[in-house]
Design an enzyme around this catalytic site. Structure first.
Site, mmCIF file in Angstrom:
data_model
loop_
_atom_site.group_PDB
_atom_site.id
_atom_site.type_symbol
_atom_site.label_atom_id
_atom_site.label_comp_id
_atom_site.label_asym_id
_atom_site.label_seq_id
_atom_site.Cartn_x
_atom_site.Cartn_y
_atom_site.Cartn_z
ATOM 1 N N CYS A 54 0.805 -1.226 0.000
ATOM 2 C CA CYS A 54 0.000 0.000 0.000
ATOM 3 C C CYS A 54 0.836 1.274 0.000
ATOM 4 O O CYS A 54 0.304 2.365 -0.229
ATOM 5 C CB CYS A 54 -0.936 0.007 1.207
ATOM 6 S SG CYS A 54 -2.147 -1.341 1.205
ATOM 7 N N HIS A 60 -2.026 19.909 7.456
ATOM 8 C CA HIS A 60 -2.937 18.832 7.070
ATOM 9 C C HIS A 60 -2.217 17.483 7.114
ATOM 10 O O HIS A 60 -1.008 17.401 6.847
ATOM 11 C CB HIS A 60 -3.499 19.072 5.665
ATOM 12 C CG HIS A 60 -4.077 20.438 5.487
ATOM 13 N ND1 HIS A 60 -5.289 20.807 6.014
ATOM 14 C CD2 HIS A 60 -3.584 21.537 4.852
ATOM 15 C CE1 HIS A 60 -5.531 22.074 5.711
ATOM 16 N NE2 HIS A 60 -4.513 22.537 5.000
ATOM 17 N N ASN A 108 -10.424 0.773 1.766
ATOM 18 C CA ASN A 108 -8.978 0.794 1.604
ATOM 19 C C ASN A 108 -8.654 0.577 0.129
ATOM 20 O O ASN A 108 -8.728 -0.541 -0.380
ATOM 21 C CB ASN A 108 -8.331 -0.297 2.466
ATOM 22 C CG ASN A 108 -6.816 -0.320 2.361
ATOM 23 O OD1 ASN A 108 -6.224 0.367 1.532
ATOM 24 N ND2 ASN A 108 -6.179 -1.129 3.192
ATOM 25 N N HIS A 129 -2.635 6.918 5.687
ATOM 26 C CA HIS A 129 -3.122 5.804 4.870
ATOM 27 C C HIS A 129 -4.377 5.172 5.473
ATOM 28 O O HIS A 129 -4.379 4.756 6.634
ATOM 29 C CB HIS A 129 -2.031 4.749 4.721
ATOM 30 C CG HIS A 129 -2.506 3.471 4.116
ATOM 31 N ND1 HIS A 129 -3.175 3.419 2.906
ATOM 32 C CD2 HIS A 129 -2.428 2.180 4.554
ATOM 33 C CE1 HIS A 129 -3.477 2.170 2.630
ATOM 34 N NE2 HIS A 129 -3.036 1.405 3.616
ATOM 35 N N HIS A 150 12.299 1.176 5.540
ATOM 36 C CA HIS A 150 12.058 -0.241 5.231
ATOM 37 C C HIS A 150 12.587 -1.095 6.378
ATOM 38 O O HIS A 150 13.772 -1.067 6.686
ATOM 39 C CB HIS A 150 12.767 -0.616 3.928
ATOM 40 C CG HIS A 150 12.210 -1.838 3.255
ATOM 41 N ND1 HIS A 150 12.016 -3.031 3.922
ATOM 42 C CD2 HIS A 150 11.798 -2.051 1.977
ATOM 43 C CE1 HIS A 150 11.518 -3.918 3.081
ATOM 44 N NE2 HIS A 150 11.374 -3.350 1.900
#
Length: 457
Positions: free
Chosen positions: A183, A348, A385, A352, A262
């Site tokens: 995602c 703002h 989603n 996700h 990562h």
């Protein structure tokens, strides 16, 4: 001897005087060359977000809760225990009755064929590319770079090839198709384009972000894999980027910072979102119980790099002092490390829309207010989603509400398998018109809505 020396000095002085105008010319030329080199070396590598477009599915593809459950029962794919579990998850998901599934999923039983998956991809990508290019009267042949990302559907020819064929892009367009990135792949695509625009000056890039739902429905009985059936919905976004000076005046945003994290070297993080077959050989995406813990850890790591780039010095000092106090004068009654006030860095937030629990956890960890996560919750409620494109639906929501003003900074936070956390910071550089059509225009007056809080029992 004295006479010879005087003659030599006189000759030298005359030579210097004679050569002075030439030396000055050379000096000016060298100075101009140095200035040119400096300007070339340090010239702006600005990346402008000209505009973006999000896919708006037709109402005929909506899947209200009642239809969802009825479809499960009619398709006879699941036993009653699996149906009840998915109904329970759906009830608590924060997803409303307007979210959509591709037409192949509406069939009984669902059709997950390659043909139907390609049909979904073409339907979504063609619509958003056409909308974005036509809105700005852009010839497809003027696109220099094309990047697509779709994690779980990687056909041959690629998705970028599909778009090149349909719209007639140039033969020398630089195209890349990313897959398996989860995602957070939308931010990875932006990162890739950012790097490409450093090399390819005076260029325009198009990024396409989507996830194919059709081929990825799980038909087994493992609960950690059934959750993906409930959370994911169809959607997509097209983003137009440029490093051309002439595009600055019409661009909406300028990319300020982009930080990638990562945690793949950690086994728990690596396995937290994992596509695999179950014991019966049915393939699905497993969402582990440790997912929220892993996401929080990835966010902390990401923030440790992003914070110094965006936070005012006062917040950085408070954070640093709290860390020192913890290490030197740690006591059982002492509070944890100071959480910086990111509202001093951003106006703002686009978190996700991976699920209600994800949004709640990030809101809590960052000490945000309810309204700061409104765009994320409303996107999850209306569209579900949509994977990598969800951040763009959220930004569309903020624009449609008229909340983004010139000079405002927007923080996009993406999470994805691997496990990854990626942040992008955009600065609004134009006066945005909230009445311009986007994916929220038709129903923005109905939002925000009150989302029922269904507790565990």
């Amino acid at each position: 001897m004295e006479i010879a020396l005087l003659r030599y000095l006189s000759f030298t002085n005359l030579s210097v005087v004679a050569e002075f105008p030439i030396s000055l010319t050379h000096l000016l030329a060298i100075t101009a060359l140095i200035i040119a080199i400096i300007c070339f070396t340090f010239r702006s590598n600005s990346v402008y977000l000209v505009d973006f477009s999000c896919y708006l599915p037709p109402d005929s593809l909506r899947v209200p809760t009642a239809n969802f459950i009825e479809h499960f029962e009619a398709s006879k794919v699941f036993d009653q225990e699996c149906i009840d579990f998915q109904a329970k998850i759906l009830e608590r998901s924060g997803i409303g009755f307007e979210s959509c599934m591709p037409i192949a999923v509406h069939e009984i039983p669902p059709n997950s064929s390659l043909y139907k998956a390609q049909e979904e991809a073409e339907m979504v990508l063609s619509a958003i590319v056409k909308d974005l290019l036509s809105k700005h009267n852009i010839n497809p042949k003027s696109i220099d770079i094309l990047v697509s990302n779709c994690s779980l559907f990687c056909p041959t020819p690629s998705l970028t090839s599909m778009i090149i064929n349909k719209f007639g892009f140039r033969s020398n367009v630089k195209s890349v198709s990313l897959s398996g990135m989860g995602c957070s792949a939308g931010m990875l695509s932006i990162s890739l384009v950012k790097d490409l625009l450093k090399v390819h000056k005076n260029s325009v890039a198009l990024v396409l972000s989507m996830e194919a739902i059709t081929p990825n429905g799980y038909k087994g009985k493992v609960k950690s894999m059934l959750m993906a059936n409930i959370l994911f919905r169809m959607g997509g976004a097209a983003i137009l980027l440029s490093n051309r000076k002439q595009d600055k005046h019409k661009a909406k945003y300028k990319l300020q910072d982009l930080v990638r994290t990562h945690l793949g070297s950690d086994d728990q993080a690596y396995q937290s979102v994992f596509q695999q077959p179950d014991e019966s050989g049915k393939v699905g995406v497993s969402l582990s119980r440790e997912l929220l813990h892993v996401a929080a850890k990835a966010l902390r790591t990401n923030i440790s790099e992003l914070g110094p780039l965006v936070l005012p010095y006062s917040e950085q000092l408070k954070y640093g002092w709290s860390v020192i106090k913890q290490k030197i004068w740690f006591s059982a009654g002492q509070k944890g490390t100071y959480v910086p006030n990111f509202k001093k860095a951003f106006e703002h937030f686009c978190i996700h829309a991976g699920g209600k629990a994800v949004i709640d956890a990030i809101e809590d960890n960052l000490r945000l207010h309810k309204e700061d996560a409104e765009a994320s919750r409303m996107t999850l409620y209306r569209f579900g989603n949509t994977s990598s494109s969800s951040l763009w639906y959220e930004l569309s929501y903020l624009e449609a509400k008229g909340r983004v003003k010139k000079g405002d900074r927007v923080w996009q936070i993406a999470f994805g398998s691997g496990f990854k956390c990626n942040s992008a910071v955009w600065k609004c550089i134009s006066d945005l018109d909230p009445d311009l059509r986007n994916s929220w225009s038709d129903r923005i007056h109905l939002y925000p809505v009150e989302i029922p809080n269904v507790s565990d029992h």
